[in-house]
Design a protein around this motif. Structure first.
Motif, short mmCIF file in Angstrom:
data_model
loop_
_atom_site.label_atom_id
_atom_site.label_comp_id
_atom_site.label_asym_id
_atom_site.label_seq_id
_atom_site.Cartn_x
_atom_site.Cartn_y
_atom_site.Cartn_z
N ARG A 69 9.37 -11.45 -15.44
CA ARG A 69 9.60 -12.90 -15.28
C ARG A 69 8.91 -13.74 -16.49
O ARG A 69 9.20 -14.68 -16.92
N ALA A 70 7.82 -13.03 -16.89
CA ALA A 70 7.04 -13.65 -18.18
C ALA A 70 7.66 -13.87 -19.37
O ALA A 70 7.55 -14.68 -20.08
N GLU A 71 8.86 -13.14 -19.40
CA GLU A 71 9.89 -13.19 -20.57
C GLU A 71 10.71 -14.45 -20.31
O GLU A 71 11.02 -14.87 -21.51
N GLU A 72 10.86 -15.00 -19.30
CA GLU A 72 11.99 -16.08 -18.91
C GLU A 72 11.26 -17.32 -18.88
O GLU A 72 11.75 -18.39 -19.31
N ILE A 73 9.93 -17.36 -18.17
CA ILE A 73 9.42 -18.43 -17.91
C ILE A 73 7.72 -18.44 -18.16
O ILE A 73 7.37 -17.23 -18.54
N ASP A 74 7.06 -19.51 -18.10
CA ASP A 74 5.76 -19.47 -18.12
C ASP A 74 5.06 -19.59 -16.62
O ASP A 74 5.48 -20.23 -15.76
N PHE A 75 4.03 -18.54 -16.53
CA PHE A 75 3.23 -18.71 -15.00
C PHE A 75 1.95 -19.59 -15.13
O PHE A 75 1.35 -19.67 -16.29
N SER A 76 1.57 -20.10 -14.23
CA SER A 76 0.33 -20.78 -14.07
C SER A 76 -0.89 -19.90 -13.80
O SER A 76 -0.32 -18.72 -13.71
N ASN A 77 -1.87 -20.40 -13.66
CA ASN A 77 -2.99 -19.29 -13.35
C ASN A 77 -2.69 -19.01 -11.58
O ASN A 77 -1.85 -19.63 -11.04
N VAL A 78 -3.48 -17.64 -11.26
CA VAL A 78 -2.83 -16.92 -10.33
C VAL A 78 -3.79 -17.84 -9.10
O VAL A 78 -5.03 -17.94 -9.29
N TYR A 79 -3.16 -17.98 -7.95
CA TYR A 79 -3.89 -18.71 -6.81
C TYR A 79 -3.87 -17.99 -5.58
O TYR A 79 -4.81 -18.35 -4.77
N GLN A 80 -3.49 -16.63 -5.44
CA GLN A 80 -3.89 -16.00 -4.56
C GLN A 80 -3.15 -14.36 -4.93
O GLN A 80 -2.10 -14.14 -5.58
N ARG A 81 -4.00 -13.45 -4.23
CA ARG A 81 -3.56 -12.09 -4.46
C ARG A 81 -3.28 -11.43 -3.19
O ARG A 81 -3.86 -11.83 -2.12
N ASP A 82 -2.42 -10.56 -2.90
CA ASP A 82 -1.96 -10.14 -1.60
C ASP A 82 -1.41 -8.70 -1.70
O ASP A 82 -0.56 -8.48 -2.87
N GLU A 83 -1.66 -7.84 -0.88
CA GLU A 83 -1.00 -6.44 -0.95
C GLU A 83 0.14 -6.72 -0.18
O GLU A 83 0.71 -7.64 0.60
N GLN A 84 1.23 -5.37 -0.42
CA GLN A 84 2.22 -5.25 0.16
C GLN A 84 2.28 -4.55 1.31
O GLN A 84 1.47 -3.50 1.22
N MET A 85 3.07 -4.53 2.19
CA MET A 85 3.34 -3.81 3.23
C MET A 85 4.59 -3.30 3.59
O MET A 85 5.61 -3.85 3.32
N LEU A 86 4.74 -2.00 4.20
CA LEU A 86 6.25 -1.79 4.72
C LEU A 86 6.32 -1.95 6.23
O LEU A 86 5.48 -1.15 6.99
N ILE A 87 7.29 -2.65 6.76
CA ILE A 87 7.66 -2.94 8.00
C ILE A 87 8.64 -2.03 8.68
O ILE A 87 9.63 -1.83 7.81
N VAL A 88 8.52 -1.51 9.74
CA VAL A 88 9.40 -0.38 10.22
C VAL A 88 9.57 -0.75 11.72
O VAL A 88 9.07 -1.67 12.20
N GLN A 89 10.65 0.09 12.25
CA GLN A 89 11.02 -0.24 13.56
C GLN A 89 9.81 0.19 14.67
O GLN A 89 9.07 1.00 14.36
N LYS A 90 9.52 -0.55 15.61
CA LYS A 90 8.47 -0.14 16.40
C LYS A 90 8.56 1.07 17.09
O LYS A 90 9.73 1.65 17.65
N GLY A 91 7.54 1.97 17.14
CA GLY A 91 7.67 3.37 17.50
C GLY A 91 7.81 4.27 16.38
O GLY A 91 7.47 5.49 16.56
N LYS A 92 8.03 3.92 15.05
CA LYS A 92 8.10 4.74 14.15
C LYS A 92 7.16 4.41 12.94
O LYS A 92 7.29 4.68 11.82
N GLU A 93 6.08 4.06 13.60
CA GLU A 93 4.84 3.60 12.45
C GLU A 93 4.52 4.86 11.80
O GLU A 93 4.07 4.78 10.52
N ASP A 94 4.45 6.12 12.46
CA ASP A 94 3.90 7.19 11.87
C ASP A 94 4.97 8.19 11.45
O ASP A 94 4.74 9.21 11.05
N THR A 95 6.13 7.54 11.50
CA THR A 95 7.26 8.41 10.76
C THR A 95 7.32 8.38 9.42
O THR A 95 7.58 9.41 8.76
N TYR A 96 6.89 7.19 8.91
CA TYR A 96 6.96 7.06 7.50
C TYR A 96 5.58 7.00 6.89
O TYR A 96 4.88 6.05 7.14
#
Length: 288
Positions: free
Chosen positions: A131-158
């Motif tokens: 993205r930085a090749e196309e536009i300019d970014f501002s300073n970062v205002y928040q950091r956040d981790e990513q999560m995987l959401i699955v169907q209820k009951g399959k939390e431990d399948t993946y």
């Protein structure tokens, strides 16, 4: 005498014609400075800074995608809400202009910024080299981790990348989550839709194995849908701990200076975190 008089008259007429011709030919030269002034004026106008243009029109136009609570969404009165909208208002206030928010598809925001359709994009954009090749970014205002959401009951399948091989994993079109799935889960099949609520429904109905989303947004989706849950699988922080920033057209240094000043202030004094928590609470009461 008559001949001499005739010759004198002829000479006088010739001199008169020469004088007129000189006067006529000098007219364009006299108008040249005006033309030069006009060109200089146009050049000065072209060099007018983005901040000056924003102040002249009296409004800051911000592009967002208002279905990404708690960052950007609409409240019970169909008004724009969320911590990103709050941040946009702080920037508009710093500039001394009104805030105008334009709701659009997420993958259309960067093109809108580049074309000048909007002044700035604020939509929980993750900082990436691509993205930085196309536009300019501002300073970062928040950091956040990513999560995987699955169907209820399959939390431990993946639990591992291997367990996700061959599975359809969803992400919002045009987002860093799509890139993450391609890079971190190369043996899985990327499944893209324009909106997260629709992706959550696909997971709940068992049509796809899961979806990748920002932690904050994922928590919001889970709180409004009892058929989905967070998977035991965890991304490597080195792969998926991203910073969020606003996006501006290349070369928007004067606007970036104002935006970064505001971001640094609200991050340092904790007011952005307060706005974020307020947005989380509001989105929960609205069931989004």
């Amino acid at each position: 005498m008559k001949k001499l008089l005739t010759a004198a008259l002829a000479m006088a007429m010739a001199l008169s014609l020469v004088a007129c011709g000189g006067s006529a030919s000098s007219a364009p030269a006299a108008s040249a400075p005006a033309s030069s002034t006009s060109a200089s004026s146009a050049a000065a106008s072209a060099e007018e800074s983005l901040v000056e243009k924003i102040k002249a029109k009296g409004k800051l136009v911000v592009g967002t995608e208002a279905q990404y609570a708690p960052f950007e969404f609409k409240d019970e009165k169909a008004q724009f809400a969320g911590c990103d909208i709050w941040l946009a208002q702080q920037i508009a206030d710093e500039l001394g202009v009104k805030l105008e928010v334009t709701d659009m598809a997420f993958d259309g925001i960067i093109p809108a910024v580049k074309s000048g359709q909007v002044d700035i994009g604020i939509a929980a954009f993750t900082v990436t080299p691509e993205r930085a090749e196309e536009i300019d970014f501002s300073n970062v205002y928040q950091r956040d981790e990513q999560m995987l959401i699955v169907q209820k009951g399959k939390e431990d399948t993946y639990t591992t990348k291997e367990s996700l091989a061959g599975q359809k994993i969803g992400a919002q079109k045009g987002t860093v989550q799509s890139l993450l799935i391609k890079s971190a889960l190369p043996d899985s099949e990327l499944f893209e839709l324009a909106k997260y609520p629709a992706l959550a429904l696909e997971v709940a109905n068992g049509n796809i194995a899961g979806l990748v989303v920002d932690g904050a947004v994922g928590e919001g989706l889970i709180s409004t849908n009892d058929k989905i849950a967070v998977a035991s699988f965890k991304f490597d922080p080195a792969e998926a701990n991203f910073g969020k920033a606003a996006v501006m057209a290349k070369g928007s240094d004067d606007l970036a200076e104002v935006v970064n000043k505001v971001i640094d202030k609200v991050v340092a004094d904790g007011s952005f975190e307060t706005a974020y928590n307020d947005a989380v609470a509001l989105s929960k009461t609205l069931g989004i």
